[in-house]
Design an enzyme around this catalytic site. Structure first.
Site, mmCIF file in Angstrom:
data_model
loop_
_atom_site.group_PDB
_atom_site.id
_atom_site.type_symbol
_atom_site.label_atom_id
_atom_site.label_comp_id
_atom_site.label_asym_id
_atom_site.label_seq_id
_atom_site.Cartn_x
_atom_site.Cartn_y
_atom_site.Cartn_z
ATOM 1 N N ARG A 14 -1.560 -14.728 -18.979
ATOM 2 C CA ARG A 14 -2.349 -15.392 -20.014
ATOM 3 C C ARG A 14 -3.384 -16.260 -19.335
ATOM 4 N NH1 ARG A 14 -0.459 -12.107 -22.744
ATOM 5 N NH2 ARG A 14 0.590 -12.264 -24.777
ATOM 6 N N GLU A 54 -11.301 -16.069 -25.579
ATOM 7 C CA GLU A 54 -11.561 -14.633 -25.650
ATOM 8 C C GLU A 54 -12.122 -14.273 -27.026
ATOM 9 O OE1 GLU A 54 -7.931 -12.619 -24.635
ATOM 10 O OE2 GLU A 54 -7.900 -13.437 -22.597
ATOM 11 N N HIS A 78 -8.921 -8.114 -21.436
ATOM 12 C CA HIS A 78 -7.550 -8.239 -21.946
ATOM 13 C C HIS A 78 -7.022 -6.868 -22.382
ATOM 14 C CE1 HIS A 78 -4.684 -11.558 -23.431
ATOM 15 N NE2 HIS A 78 -3.997 -10.444 -23.225
#
Length: 327
Positions: free
Chosen positions: A244, A273, A292
């Site tokens: 993360r 993000e 991601h």
């Protein structure tokens, strides 16, 4: 309250799929479960139709305010492993069950991390930049600037859950030395040469050629890779983050990339993000960015729907324990 009524029968059950991109409804339809379903792609659609659903498969489109209007809702199957977006106390109060997607992307994320390690050591990011410029790189006389081999290099895996343990096995296939970091040092998985607890992190980092972050985001891991940890690194080490974004102090990482303490970084996740266009990470030549996407493969919907169907069948048969149960 949903908790006051029995779980609907198969013929009365409706499943909603809410995701901007995943094709989970197609996957579910192929299972021929006899359960009705529909699909939405935006929060506005989800908000409008949430009241129709007994079961909801969702992740990024979830808002806890939906619990007030989704009066039929009995089960939320998260597309994601992380469940930070769900208010567990509200779920319990509303009698709504929650299960996550733990294990569905174990192979994908480990393979992605290994791919990033190979990309940095073989300098594929630089090769792509050269290709874009139609530039044939000449021979390099400075040996440390050349591509590197993985055999004999030391990999530190921070987080030895399913993903970290699988990455350790992949790294051993490349003849890397693997040191794992987790909350308890024993027993050590077979794929590691050594395992240390967090008190041994600084000493492990001093030996690292590559550091891979595969840990969950918890109060203990938030900011774990900050200025002190980066200073402990062997100069020029590589950093891989498929965990993360908030496990890493981004300001400290930018400084370490600038002064060479970190030779290069491959980053799949960030504090914010999508990564904002003004982020300095975009322009750094020693940074490789993936959006991601470490856990995303063409198999993802299949793996999540496996869990969803299992949980629906359990509830239809009167069972109370869910697969990957959170609430």
């Amino acid at each position: 309250m949903a908790s006051d009524t029995a779980f609907p029968s198969r013929g009365a059950l409706t499943v909603a799929f809410a995701h901007v991109a995943y094709r989970a409804a197609e996957e579910f339809a192929g299972r021929r479960t006899g359960v009705a379903h529909f699909e939405v792609r935006t929060f506005e659609e989800l908000e409008r139709r949430a009241g129709e659903a007994d079961v909801l498969a969702v992740s990024g489109l979830w808002r806890n305010t939906l619990l007030a209007s989704a009066r039929k809702l009995r089960l939320v199957q998260s597309f994601s492993v992380g469940t930070d977006q769900y208010d567990k106390a509200l779920f319990a109060k509303a009698g709504v069950r929650l299960a996550n997607a733990q294990g569905v992307n174990e192979r994908a994320v480990a393979e992605h991390a290994m791919a990033l390690i190979l990309a940095l050591t073989r300098q594929l990011h630089k090769a792509r930049d050269n290709q874009r410029e139609r530039r044939w790189r000449g021979m390099i006389g400075d040996r440390p600037l050349r591509e590197q081999e993985l055999g004999g290099k030391t990999l530190i895996v921070v987080g030895l859950g399913r993903i970290g343990a699988r990455l350790a096995r992949l790294a051993r296939a490349f003849e890397m030395r693997v040191i794992g970091v987790r909350r308890t040092a024993t027993p050590a998985p077979a794929a590691t040469d050594e395992v240390v607890d967090p008190t041994g992190l600084a000493l492990a980092l001093a030996e690292a050629d590559v550091v891979a972050l595969t840990c969950p985001l918890t109060p203990e891991t938030e900011g774990l890779i900050g200025a002190a940890a980066l200073h402990a690194l062997k100069p020029g080490a590589l950093l891989i983050n498929v965990a993360r974004g908030k496990v890493v102090d981004e300001a400290a990482l930018l400084a370490a990339l600038a002064d060479g303490r970190v030779g290069a970084a491959a980053l799949d996740c960030f504090h914010h993000e999508p990564l904002p266009p003004e982020s300095p990470f975009w322009a750094l030549p020693n940074v490789l960015i993936t959006p991601h996407s470490a856990g995303e493969t063409g198999q993802y919907e299949t793996n999540v729907v496996d869990i969803l169907v299992d949980n629906i069948e359990r509830l239809l048969s009167g069972e109370t324990a869910l697969r990957n149960q959170v609430v």
